[in-house]
Write a protein that holds these residues in place. Structure first.
Motif, PDB file in Angstrom:
ATOM      1  N   LEU A  22       0.801  -1.223   0.000  1.00 45.93           N
ATOM      2  CA  LEU A  22       0.000   0.000   0.000  1.00 45.93           C
ATOM      3  C   LEU A  22       0.841   1.284   0.000  1.00 45.93           C
ATOM      4  O   LEU A  22       0.540   2.210  -0.769  1.00 45.93           O
ATOM      5  CB  LEU A  22      -0.958  -0.018   1.197  1.00 45.93           C
ATOM      6  CG  LEU A  22      -2.057   1.039   1.200  1.00 45.93           C
ATOM      7  CD1 LEU A  22      -2.924   0.921  -0.044  1.00 45.93           C
ATOM      8  CD2 LEU A  22      -2.909   0.908   2.464  1.00 45.93           C
ATOM      9  N   PRO A  23       1.900   1.406   0.832  1.00 47.70           N
ATOM     10  CA  PRO A  23       2.684   2.653   0.799  1.00 47.70           C
ATOM     11  C   PRO A  23       3.287   2.948  -0.572  1.00 47.70           C
ATOM     12  O   PRO A  23       3.291   4.100  -1.014  1.00 47.70           O
ATOM     13  CB  PRO A  23       3.788   2.392   1.849  1.00 47.70           C
ATOM     14  CG  PRO A  23       3.219   1.369   2.762  1.00 47.70           C
ATOM     15  CD  PRO A  23       2.365   0.495   1.902  1.00 47.70           C
ATOM     16  N   VAL A  26       0.503   4.011  -2.995  1.00 47.55           N
ATOM     17  CA  VAL A  26       0.107   5.397  -2.717  1.00 47.55           C
ATOM     18  C   VAL A  26       1.136   6.365  -3.296  1.00 47.55           C
ATOM     19  O   VAL A  26       0.785   7.365  -3.941  1.00 47.55           O
ATOM     20  CB  VAL A  26      -0.057   5.616  -1.199  1.00 47.55           C
ATOM     21  CG1 VAL A  26      -0.209   7.102  -0.880  1.00 47.55           C
ATOM     22  CG2 VAL A  26      -1.269   4.849  -0.685  1.00 47.55           C
ATOM     23  N   ILE A  44       2.864  11.780   2.705  1.00 43.85           N
ATOM     24  CA  ILE A  44       1.632  10.997   2.827  1.00 43.85           C
ATOM     25  C   ILE A  44       1.956   9.499   2.780  1.00 43.85           C
ATOM     26  O   ILE A  44       1.423   8.709   3.577  1.00 43.85           O
ATOM     27  CB  ILE A  44       0.653  11.373   1.697  1.00 43.85           C
ATOM     28  CG1 ILE A  44       0.156  12.817   1.884  1.00 43.85           C
ATOM     29  CG2 ILE A  44      -0.536  10.413   1.674  1.00 43.85           C
ATOM     30  CD1 ILE A  44      -0.682  13.325   0.726  1.00 43.85           C
ATOM     31  N   SER A  45       2.829   9.104   1.875  1.00 46.66           N
ATOM     32  CA  SER A  45       3.202   7.687   1.764  1.00 46.66           C
ATOM     33  C   SER A  45       3.897   7.204   3.026  1.00 46.66           C
ATOM     34  O   SER A  45       3.687   6.068   3.471  1.00 46.66           O
ATOM     35  CB  SER A  45       4.108   7.479   0.549  1.00 46.66           C
ATOM     36  OG  SER A  45       3.473   7.922  -0.630  1.00 46.66           O
ATOM     37  N   VAL A  48       1.226   6.567   5.602  1.00 44.18           N
ATOM     38  CA  VAL A  48       0.544   5.303   5.320  1.00 44.18           C
ATOM     39  C   VAL A  48       1.408   4.124   5.754  1.00 44.18           C
ATOM     40  O   VAL A  48       0.927   3.165   6.373  1.00 44.18           O
ATOM     41  CB  VAL A  48       0.198   5.201   3.819  1.00 44.18           C
ATOM     42  CG1 VAL A  48      -0.315   3.803   3.471  1.00 44.18           C
ATOM     43  CG2 VAL A  48      -0.832   6.242   3.441  1.00 44.18           C
ATOM     44  N   CYS A  49       2.699   4.200   5.432  1.00 48.28           N
ATOM     45  CA  CYS A  49       3.637   3.128   5.797  1.00 48.28           C
ATOM     46  C   CYS A  49       3.692   2.948   7.312  1.00 48.28           C
ATOM     47  O   CYS A  49       3.685   1.813   7.819  1.00 48.28           O
ATOM     48  CB  CYS A  49       5.023   3.453   5.240  1.00 48.28           C
ATOM     49  SG  CYS A  49       6.265   2.207   5.579  1.00 48.28           S
ATOM     50  N   LEU A  51       1.350   3.747   9.490  1.00 46.36           N
ATOM     51  CA  LEU A  51       0.075   3.189   9.943  1.00 46.36           C
ATOM     52  C   LEU A  51       0.039   1.675   9.721  1.00 46.36           C
ATOM     53  O   LEU A  51      -0.429   0.921  10.584  1.00 46.36           O
ATOM     54  CB  LEU A  51      -1.081   3.857   9.210  1.00 46.36           C
ATOM     55  CG  LEU A  51      -1.427   5.287   9.638  1.00 46.36           C
ATOM     56  CD1 LEU A  51      -2.486   5.882   8.712  1.00 46.36           C
ATOM     57  CD2 LEU A  51      -1.901   5.317  11.088  1.00 46.36           C
ATOM     58  N   VAL A  52       0.522   1.222   8.573  1.00 44.62           N
ATOM     59  CA  VAL A  52       0.577  -0.218   8.295  1.00 44.62           C
ATOM     60  C   VAL A  52       1.486  -0.906   9.311  1.00 44.62           C
ATOM     61  O   VAL A  52       1.157  -1.977   9.841  1.00 44.62           O
ATOM     62  CB  VAL A  52       1.057  -0.477   6.857  1.00 44.62           C
ATOM     63  CG1 VAL A  52       1.311  -1.967   6.633  1.00 44.62           C
ATOM     64  CG2 VAL A  52       0.033   0.028   5.849  1.00 44.62           C
TER      65      VAL A  52
END
Length: 533
Positions: A22-23, A26, A44-45, A48-49, A51-52
């Motif tokens: 996902l990262p 994105v 932003i990436s 996301v990374c 959060l994962v």
């Protein structure tokens, strides 16, 4: 202590891989299609990374933030320090007027800017990669292409695609050294196999450059020179990697390419090209400069070669090593899935770092070019201002890479692909490509996936050295789309903020060459096994 887990989503590698990717998805979506500013896309990436890592992989928030800081600190020395000093050196040659002399000398070799682009981006860029690596050839050759009249966007795409050929053997084959350490396969054998993979791709790179430079007309008019440059590079790199020195494979390739092309130009001349899109017309009359002026124009680049060559001499290398400090990164304790500790060592090589050697070459260049100290400092400040948006981009990208790697997300992706059985020979280069796309370094990709490739080979009955070498060869094709490389190239040519456009212009070539390499490795695991040592 955080212990890595590679299948956190219900014990499924497939579902875990979908989340781990996902990262990157994105990042590429924001850069390539939504055209978000690169520093915003990287931030932003990274979020996301993280959060994962925290929500799916169970990494503590404090450790995740600390890893991001660790990656950013790593990026300062290994990427930013190099970019700043490489661009500073180039800016000094422009400010002092010596780059204009260099540009005229290229025109004396051939007035055709397409031929000049092969010499600068392909041959000279490979020589810089051989000695320095770490994005240095992208920065320097991209900036030099500007000097011969190539517009910024075309210059950076040419520099990135040309850098495909030498990356596996870059920085005196350090990626192969790392691969040998982590895979347990002999260094010479790995170098020989890589030397029977990447040269086949390198032979076609100048043809691709001519298509990028001038479309079908460029191929039609300049293909003989492109073939000579590509084949001379490929043959020289193959001979060196297999029979002379793995460490010097790129040096032989670069010199063989340049020498072969210069000899060919004595008996062949391309058709006049007229106007080329995104290339300023060459001046009608090129000034002939004396030997002294030419020497000064080439001196900064000769000094780079000399400084990096001397840095490999045993006694000097040992002396430079006194400036190296190693320590465990504070507050990070990580174990792999088997419970073995994962190294989180930070290496501060103050004297032997690529950026420091470039700084030293820049200081010597300033003395030779008679650039006053005050002016040199002023140019350095202007260079920092020029790179002000590239700096946060690189820091966020490196932070993302470290969080992905140490949380286990990158290994999840690799292990999922390793489950494909005999088809893994086809996917083996893709793992190396993915590693470089994430980390920006073939060396890092080999460290990350070298052992995984060997383990997968043993499970499927394939030759371990072949798949380990395929990791290094595949990695070279991820270099042109790595966010780090995009940031370096954009900063070098002054198009910071347009990394998404660069990505869209390079991703097709990256995937096309990756497909060709994957087919080659698959065949080398079967009917073309005779190609291997």
């Amino acid at each position: 202590m955080y212990q890595q887990i590679y299948d956190p989503i219900g014990g499924s590698l497939l579902l875990s891989s979908a989340l781990a990717a996902l990262p990157l998805l994105v990042m590429f979506l924001l850069l390539g299609w939504l055209r978000v500013a690169p520093h915003i896309a990287a931030l932003i990436s990274l979020a996301v990374c993280m959060l994962v890592a925290v929500l799916a992989y169970g990494m503590p928030l404090a450790a995740t933030l600390n890893l991001g800081l660790y990656g950013a600190a790593f990026g300062v020395l290994t990427v930013l320090w190099i970019i700043v000093n490489a661009i500073w050196l180039y800016n000094m040659t422009v400010k002092s007027g010596h780059f204009a002399v260099l540009r005229d000398s290229f025109a004396r070799i051939s007035p055709d800017p397409r031929i000049q682009a092969i010499i600068i981006a392909f041959s000279f860029g490979a020589l810089i990669e051989a000695l320095a690596g770490s994005g240095t050839p992208i920065a320097i050759s991209g900036a030099m292409l500007l000097g011969i009249g190539v517009r910024p966007m075309k210059a950076v795409v040419l520099a990135l695609v040309a850098n495909t050929a030498p990356v596996a053997f870059g920085a005196l084959a350090v990626p192969i050294v790392t691969l040998a350490k982590v895979s347990g396969e002999p260094f010479g054998l790995l170098g020989a196999i890589v030397g029977r993979q990447t040269p086949l791709l390198a032979a076609f790179v100048p043809l691709i450059l001519m298509f990028i430079f001038d479309g079908k007309r460029g191929l039609r008019q300049v293909w003989p020179a492109a073939v000579v440059a590509g084949v001379a590079f490929a043959v020289s790199q193959w001979i060196a990697a297999n029979y002379i020195s793995v460490e010097l494979a790129d040096v032989f390739g670069a010199l063989g390419s340049a020498g072969g092309l210069l000899l060919f130009l004595k008996v062949w001349t391309p058709e006049p090209c007229g106007d080329i899109e995104d290339v300023e017309p060459a001046p009608a009359n090129v000034e002939r400069h004396g030997g002294g002026a030419l020497w000064l124009a080439y001196a900064p680049y000769v000094l780079i070669i000399v400084v990096f060559s001397l840095a490999q001499v045993a006694g000097i290398k040992q002396w430079l090593g006194f400036g190296t400090f190693r320590f465990a990164w504070p507050g990070l304790e990580i174990a792999n899935a088997a419970g073995a500790p994962v190294a989180t060592q930070f290496v501060l090589n103050a004297l032997s770092a690529t950026g420091t050697l470039l700084l030293f070459a820049g200081v010597l260049s300033a003395l030779l070019l008679r650039v006053r100290p005050g002016v040199a400092v002023e140019i350095y400040g202007a260079t920092l201002k020029q790179l002000r948006w590239a700096i946060p981009t690189v820091l966020c990208v490196l932070a993302l890479a470290f969080v992905m790697n140490y949380s286990g997300q990158t290994i999840t992706l690799g292990r999922w692909m390793a489950q494909t059985g005999s088809a893994f020979a086809f996917l083996s280069p893709v793992i190396g490509w993915l590693g470089v796309a994430v980390t920006g370094s073939d060396n890092s990709s080999n460290a990350l996936f070298g052992a995984l490739q060997v383990a997968a080979a043993q499970e499927t009955g394939m030759r371990p050295a072949l798949l380990a070498a395929a990791n290094a060869s595949g990695g070279v094709l991820g270099k042109m789309i790595s966010p780090q490389s995009l940031a370096v190239g954009a900063a070098a040519v002054g198009v910071i903020g347009q990394e998404g456009i660069i990505f869209r212009k390079t991703i097709g070539w990256s995937l096309l060459l990756l497909l060709a390499l994957s087919v080659l490795v698959y065949l080398q695991a079967g009917p073309l096994a005779w190609m291997l040592p």
